[in-house]
Design an enzyme around this catalytic site. Sequence first.
Site, PDB file in Angstrom:
ATOM      1  N   GLU A 124      67.505  28.134  30.587  1.00 51.73           N
ATOM      2  CA  GLU A 124      67.450  28.960  29.377  1.00 51.73           C
ATOM      3  C   GLU A 124      66.275  29.926  29.430  1.00 51.73           C
ATOM      4  OE1 GLU A 124      68.569  26.289  25.733  1.00 51.73           O
ATOM      5  OE2 GLU A 124      67.849  25.031  27.356  1.00 51.73           O
ATOM      6  N   THR A 141      88.260  33.449  35.178  1.00 52.69           N
ATOM      7  CA  THR A 141      88.092  34.828  34.715  1.00 52.69           C
ATOM      8  C   THR A 141      88.217  34.752  33.200  1.00 52.69           C
ATOM      9  OG1 THR A 141      90.438  35.388  34.779  1.00 52.69           O
ATOM     10  CG2 THR A 141      89.193  35.803  36.800  1.00 52.69           C
ATOM     11  N   HIS A 142      87.486  35.573  32.485  1.00 52.99           N
ATOM     12  CA  HIS A 142      87.439  35.515  31.008  1.00 52.99           C
ATOM     13  C   HIS A 142      87.013  34.129  30.521  1.00 52.99           C
ATOM     14  CE1 HIS A 142      89.872  39.264  31.052  1.00 52.99           C
ATOM     15  NE2 HIS A 142      90.453  38.668  32.083  1.00 52.99           N
ATOM     16  N   SER A 159      40.544  47.977  31.710  1.00 45.44           N
ATOM     17  CA  SER A 159      41.684  47.319  32.362  1.00 45.44           C
ATOM     18  C   SER A 159      41.229  46.099  33.165  1.00 45.44           C
ATOM     19  CB  SER A 159      42.408  48.311  33.283  1.00 45.44           C
ATOM     20  OG  SER A 159      41.487  48.917  34.173  1.00 45.44           O
ATOM     21  N   SER A 211      64.442  16.180  23.830  1.00 48.74           N
ATOM     22  CA  SER A 211      64.275  16.678  22.471  1.00 48.74           C
ATOM     23  C   SER A 211      63.312  15.767  21.733  1.00 48.74           C
ATOM     24  CB  SER A 211      65.634  16.690  21.768  1.00 48.74           C
ATOM     25  OG  SER A 211      65.458  16.604  20.368  1.00 48.74           O
ATOM     26  N   ASN A 242      41.062  57.664  40.822  1.00 51.42           N
ATOM     27  CA  ASN A 242      42.497  57.945  40.785  1.00 51.42           C
ATOM     28  C   ASN A 242      43.191  57.593  42.102  1.00 51.42           C
ATOM     29  OD1 ASN A 242      41.819  58.899  38.320  1.00 51.42           O
ATOM     30  ND2 ASN A 242      42.225  61.062  38.746  1.00 51.42           N
ATOM     31  N   LYS A 273      50.424  48.354  35.302  1.00 43.99           N
ATOM     32  CA  LYS A 273      50.098  47.110  36.005  1.00 43.99           C
ATOM     33  C   LYS A 273      50.557  45.818  35.344  1.00 43.99           C
ATOM     34  CE  LYS A 273      46.101  49.361  37.802  1.00 43.99           C
ATOM     35  NZ  LYS A 273      46.466  50.481  36.908  1.00 43.99           N
ATOM     36  N   LYS A 305      69.116  13.577  24.202  1.00 43.60           N
ATOM     37  CA  LYS A 305      69.223  14.910  24.797  1.00 43.60           C
ATOM     38  C   LYS A 305      68.540  15.054  26.148  1.00 43.60           C
ATOM     39  CE  LYS A 305      69.832  18.428  22.531  1.00 43.60           C
ATOM     40  NZ  LYS A 305      70.782  19.490  22.599  1.00 43.60           N
ATOM     41  N   GLN A 343      47.534  53.634  33.616  1.00 46.98           N
ATOM     42  CA  GLN A 343      46.915  52.310  33.645  1.00 46.98           C
ATOM     43  C   GLN A 343      47.912  51.251  33.134  1.00 46.98           C
ATOM     44  OE1 GLN A 343      42.641  51.710  32.759  1.00 46.98           O
ATOM     45  NE2 GLN A 343      43.348  50.732  30.890  1.00 46.98           N
TER      46      GLN A 343
HETATM   47  N1  ARG Z   1      41.756  51.603  35.394  1.00 49.29           N
HETATM   48  C1  ARG Z   1      42.338  52.849  35.778  1.00 49.29           C
HETATM   49  C2  ARG Z   1      43.837  52.657  35.998  1.00 49.29           C
HETATM   50  O1  ARG Z   1      44.236  51.547  36.128  1.00 49.29           O
HETATM   51  C3  ARG Z   1      41.704  53.336  37.030  1.00 49.29           C
HETATM   52  C4  ARG Z   1      41.749  54.802  37.202  1.00 49.29           C
HETATM   53  C5  ARG Z   1      40.898  55.462  36.195  1.00 49.29           C
HETATM   54  N2  ARG Z   1      40.818  56.863  36.427  1.00 49.29           N
HETATM   55  C6  ARG Z   1      40.261  57.681  35.536  1.00 49.29           C
HETATM   56  N3  ARG Z   1      40.222  58.929  35.840  1.00 49.29           N
HETATM   57  N4  ARG Z   1      39.848  57.245  34.367  1.00 49.29           N
HETATM   58  O2  ARG Z   1      44.587  53.589  36.005  1.00 49.29           O
END
Ligand code: ARG
Length: 477
Positions: free
Chosen positions: A289, A154-155, A22, A276, A109, A324, A282, A321
């Site tokens: 958009e 409206t509409h 990650s 454009s 964790n 993110k 344009k 993971q």
């Molecule tokens: N890169 C992991 C995540 O974003 C970190 C935690 C990893 N924990 C593990 N037990 N492999 O979740």
Amino acid sequence: MKLWGGRFTKATDKSVEEFNASIQFDCRMYAEDICGSIAHATMLAKQGIISQEDKDAIVKGLKAIFQQIEDGDFDFSVELEDIHMNIEKRLTDAIGEAGKRLHTGRSRNDQVALDTHMYVRREIAAVAKLLVKLQESLVKAAEKYSDVIMPGYTHLQRAQPILFSHHLMAYFSMLSRDFIHLKYAWDMADMMPLGAGALAGTTYPLDQPFVAKTLHFGKIYDNSLDAVSDRDYIIAFLEFAAVLMMHLSRLSEEFILWSSSEFKFIELDDSHCTGSSIMPQKKNPDICELVRGKTGRFYGHLMGVLTMMKGIPMAYDKDMQEDKEGVFDAIDNLKFALTIYAAMIDKMTVNGKHMREVLESDFSNATDMADYLAKKGLPFREAHAVVGKAVHYCIEQGKVLQQLSLQELQAMSPLFAEDIHHYLDIETCVKQRNTYNGTSPQSVARQCQSGKAAITGEQSQIETWNDVVASVYELLK
Ligand code: ARG
């Protein structure tokens, strides 16, 4: 050798390594990872779990790593999987033995949960500032164009005249609710997960309140399983982002319509439009958009995390993971959208004269004519029918209501008198809608006033958030 390589006899497959990593995206949480580790090491030493000397070496080493990353002098390695192990490995390489003690009483964790909580908190403060800036632009424009009257719809059919500022202030109200949403996301993120360990707590005498205080968290998770596996704060942020984008997308749609040759209500500044490559005439509202278009992926990010979370067993699973990238993407795009929209509103020009011409050639004052008759005693349903006939008559004659003579009008209802023309005047129509949240100048002025008061409140909230965020990053100095 991997930091966790002890029980393995074979190297990790290269594509597994890459797929599993990650670091490609969580590298942006380096400041949070380092602050969290400084707080953790300080607490370990305070509790006598590691020595003062080790703690000092760790803190010094981490600060140096922070500087290296800031200076672009740090190669993130996929082999080391994530930001946590990248930093830990570099620390150990730099300071030796002491670095290997940092992870005592901690798991990745609870570490990743801690980092992400802090990162989301920091970005909430940053996004809030831009959100309020956009609200300021809306009030500023509402006050600047306070005398512009436009057709309300409206509409998407012309309905009743409204103040242009009334229309803008509707978006202000939406953004105020977005701010409430954001506050909720902050509260969800403002909980300290460290000390939960892998899932069950740890065997060391950790001082979690000390860590929470050092990192300025309002609360500590009650339950360690929940602490490592809660992603509600991410969902709260993505909900906020999805709804905000829905609001901006609606505004985009209106700006696109209003800036078209068909409407001609506003003109967006050249600096916010594009041309454009084939049609020289344009001027396209690409930004609007794009905001409208990007809204879809915001919904996708929210759906992604909701779906990722729905079936996983307690506690941490690697699925998490996946929490993110959507958040990071949402943050990046929101910052752009909010910044550009504030400037776009500051710089747009408003064609009040054309809106007035449109209103004067149409039947937006028909309700006012019916109200006139009803106020003179005719039941509203009957008044509605009389005006309906009058509109029909006008369409046949190629006229509008205010062009009908008193004689023509009285043939439709004897209740019409001289003053009807005053009541059909667009200004009167707007002024008369003087209910608390109506479109009258008085009501809209009140909306602007209370809007400005709301901004002051939001700004002081942001200051509190900024103080929290700044105090945390003090640890890096
Ligand atoms: N890169 C992991 C995540 O974003 C970190 C935690 C990893 N924990 C593990 N037990 N492999 O979740």
